[in-house]
Design an enzyme around this catalytic site. Structure first.
Site, PDB file in Angstrom:
ATOM      1  N   LYS A  84     -16.874 -58.794 -14.855  1.00  0.00           N
ATOM      2  CA  LYS A  84     -16.826 -57.775 -16.065  1.00  0.00           C
ATOM      3  C   LYS A  84     -17.701 -58.433 -17.215  1.00  0.00           C
ATOM      4  O   LYS A  84     -17.665 -59.270 -17.831  1.00  0.00           O
ATOM      5  CB  LYS A  84     -15.275 -57.692 -16.643  1.00  0.00           C
ATOM      6  CG  LYS A  84     -15.150 -56.941 -17.538  1.00  0.00           C
ATOM      7  CD  LYS A  84     -13.776 -56.992 -18.331  1.00  0.00           C
ATOM      8  CE  LYS A  84     -13.827 -56.160 -19.540  1.00  0.00           C
ATOM      9  NZ  LYS A  84     -12.130 -56.105 -20.030  1.00  0.00           N
ATOM     10  N   THR A 350      -6.516 -56.989 -24.236  1.00  0.00           N
ATOM     11  CA  THR A 350      -6.291 -58.227 -25.097  1.00  0.00           C
ATOM     12  C   THR A 350      -4.923 -58.961 -24.899  1.00  0.00           C
ATOM     13  O   THR A 350      -4.643 -59.901 -25.211  1.00  0.00           O
ATOM     14  CB  THR A 350      -5.870 -57.691 -26.636  1.00  0.00           C
ATOM     15  OG1 THR A 350      -4.932 -56.756 -26.396  1.00  0.00           O
ATOM     16  CG2 THR A 350      -7.180 -57.006 -27.168  1.00  0.00           C
ATOM     17  N   ILE A 352      -3.972 -60.586 -21.930  1.00  0.00           N
ATOM     18  CA  ILE A 352      -3.783 -61.913 -21.496  1.00  0.00           C
ATOM     19  C   ILE A 352      -4.447 -62.769 -22.445  1.00  0.00           C
ATOM     20  O   ILE A 352      -4.099 -64.044 -22.550  1.00  0.00           O
ATOM     21  CB  ILE A 352      -4.640 -61.961 -20.124  1.00  0.00           C
ATOM     22  CG1 ILE A 352      -3.808 -61.284 -19.006  1.00  0.00           C
ATOM     23  CG2 ILE A 352      -4.879 -63.413 -19.684  1.00  0.00           C
ATOM     24  CD1 ILE A 352      -4.429 -61.183 -17.621  1.00  0.00           C
TER      25      ILE A 352
END
Length: 525
Positions: A84, A350, A352
């Site tokens: 990512k 946000t 994790i």
């Protein structure tokens, strides 16, 4: 003769709830306290499912698992992960618009003046190049390419980072394996009662459905939205943020995937919220985050199913939530992590990351049996500030939209935003200035990506660049774009990288391999 100091060190930590939050906490704390007499016990019931929606992360996750002795490739192979490089926002500004929020910098600062001032100067002169053309991370993502960042980048033009899309249930399984191998005790049972001490209301123990009682000195609540300890037992209270964040429900579904997975998360504006699409190597994650005040559950279901291009692997699951935070993340002898501490929504991945920072704060401020109130207050203050600043960043995405096609998006524009966010926007509009705080997850490059993606631009540029020769500036900026394009052209596709290095293992890591580290050079192409 001096009397010996009383030993107030904590010996027994009890984590309630498994899933991502519980097993991340167990693995990290066991590693941190290895060799000490601290005992960590995790209680979870295999009969109770976990939310497990979050499949996209931010780059801090890589530091987290590397500190556990796991390499990027270890985790990717164990969880079917893809890379990512950022998030692509589709139709958020207006229908047909698209931009990428990358994990990386834009351009190169010159003479102490941030890059975006030079970009703004040329934009005023008619230059049409988007700011993403000056970002290696954004350009790689747009091109479907992936390569490892340089260990010693020759300039800020080469600086970018990356995170993972992974199977959250497989990641929790991996964390459990690491934790148990290191010595964490797991108990498979359901909690039937939380016992409080009569003298101060602290948690003394929990009763289990197998007839046993587990005592502890320090408890970590990872029981999800329910907040079994922090709320049901300690009645801590909850601060509702739905006046700013209108979405309160989500539908999540997995689907088959086809074609090469993109190296970014796709988030697309919908009638009453937004839809995510997250590529894994073995499937895709999809979901619709929406406002129940603006669309019915049935209508949202139809809209999601219509939008997913692949065959679904199951019926979508609904999750209801109230955006906000627990009034205290730490109350008495209990700290809440993950959904038990609060929830905003999946936007910007946000959840994790907040688990990671919560664990780090526990390490920094680990108590003794006196539970000093100053320590607890500091933890709560840090947690509150960080959560509020993440909240503001997410509110910005909704407030700045220029859509007028549905009531939801018009209502988002009409929201009276917090003064903290208002101040940030005003300073950027006026001077192109970023306010930076200590407890803040998103740095100036991320704010710049969202500001420019939503056409929030400074009214002018730094006056020190008015003396620059315009043609020299044009040539310099063109060279930056050329360098980015050359790097992207030379990089392999994301699919090629995955095929060469990160194909899933037949099973998650064996305990013997869990500590292995693969040199970063082995991943470079």
């Amino acid at each position: 003769m001096d009397q010996p100091t009383q030993d107030n060190r904590i010996r027994n930590v009890v984590i309630v709830g498994g899933g991502t939050a519980g097993w991340m906490a167990a693995a990290s704390l066991q590693r941190h306290f290895q060799g000490s007499p601290l005992n960590i016990t995790l209680i979870e019931s295999s009969e109770i499912g976990t939310i497990g929606v979050g499949e996209a992360t931010i780059p801090t996750i890589r530091n987290f698992y590397q500190n556990l002795g796991l390499s990027d490739l270890d985790v990717m192979r164990a969880t079917g992960a893809t890379c990512k490089l950022g998030i692509r926002f589709n139709d958020w500004l207006r229908p047909g618009s698209s931009f990428i929020h990358p994990f990386g910098l834009f351009g190169q600062d010159l003479r102490g003046v941030p890059f975006h001032h030079y970009w703004q100067r040329l934009k005023a002169l008619g230059e049409t190049a988007g700011i993403g053309e000056y970002s290696l991370g954004a350009s790689l993502a747009k091109g479907g390419k992936f390569t490892q960042p340089s260990r010693n980048p020759p300039s800020s033009m080469s600086v970018f980072d990356w995170a993972l899309h992974f199977d959250a249930s497989l990641f929790a399984k991996l964390m459990r394996q690491v934790a148990e191998t290191a010595g964490v005790t797991r108990i498979d049972a359901r909690i039937t009662k939380v016992n409080l001490r009569s003298e101060d209301g602290f948690i003394a123990s929990v009763n289990l459905d197998n007839g046993s009682t587990v005592a502890g000195e320090f408890f970590i609540d990872c029981s999800g939205f329910r907040g079994l300890l922090i709320e049901e037992a300690l009645q801590t209270g909850y601060e509702d943020w739905s006046q700013w964040l209108l979405c309160d429900r989500a539908l999540a579904v997995q689907s088959e995937g086809s074609g090469e997975p993109p190296p970014y998360t796709d988030v697309t504006a919908q009638t009453a919220g937004w839809r995510w699409r997250i590529p894994l190597q073995h499937r895709y994650g999809n979901g619709y985050v929406y406002s129940s005040r603006h669309i019915s559950d049935d209508e949202a279901m139809v809209e999601l199913k219509r939008a997913v291009p692949d065959p679904l692997l199951h019926e979508p699951r609904q999750i209801r939530f109230t955006p906000g935070r627990r009034l205290k993340a730490w109350n008495k002898n209990c700290v809440a992590l993950g959904l038990a501490a609060g929830f905003l929504e999946p936007l910007e991945s946000t959840s994790i990351a907040l688990i990671e920072t919560g664990i780090e704060k526990i390490k920094q401020l680990f108590p003794d049996r006196t539970f000093n109130q100053g320590v607890i207050d500091e933890f709560n203050d840090m947690s509150r500030l960080e959560m509020e600043r993440v909240r503001d960043f997410i509110i910005l995405h909704y407030k700045a939209n220029q859509r007028d096609d549905t009531a939801f998006w018009r209502d988002c524009q009409a929201v009276e935003i917090p003064d903290t966010l208002k101040h940030k926007i005003e300073l950027f509009r006026e001077r192109g200035h970023f306010i930076r705080y200590r407890w803040e997850m998103f740095q100036p490059a991320s704010w710049l990506a969202i500001y420019t993606g939503f056409d929030i631009l400074p009214r002018t540029w730094d006056p020190s660049i008015d003396g620059l020769d315009v043609e020299s500036l044009r040539r310099g900026m063109a060279e930056m774009r050329k360098a980015v394009k050359a790097a992207v052209d030379a990089a392999p596709t994301h699919g090629d990288f995955l095929d060469k290095y990160a194909k899933p293992a037949l099973s998650p890591l064996s305990p013997a391999k869990a500590g292995g580290q693969i040199e970063p050079e082995a991943m470079r192409v």
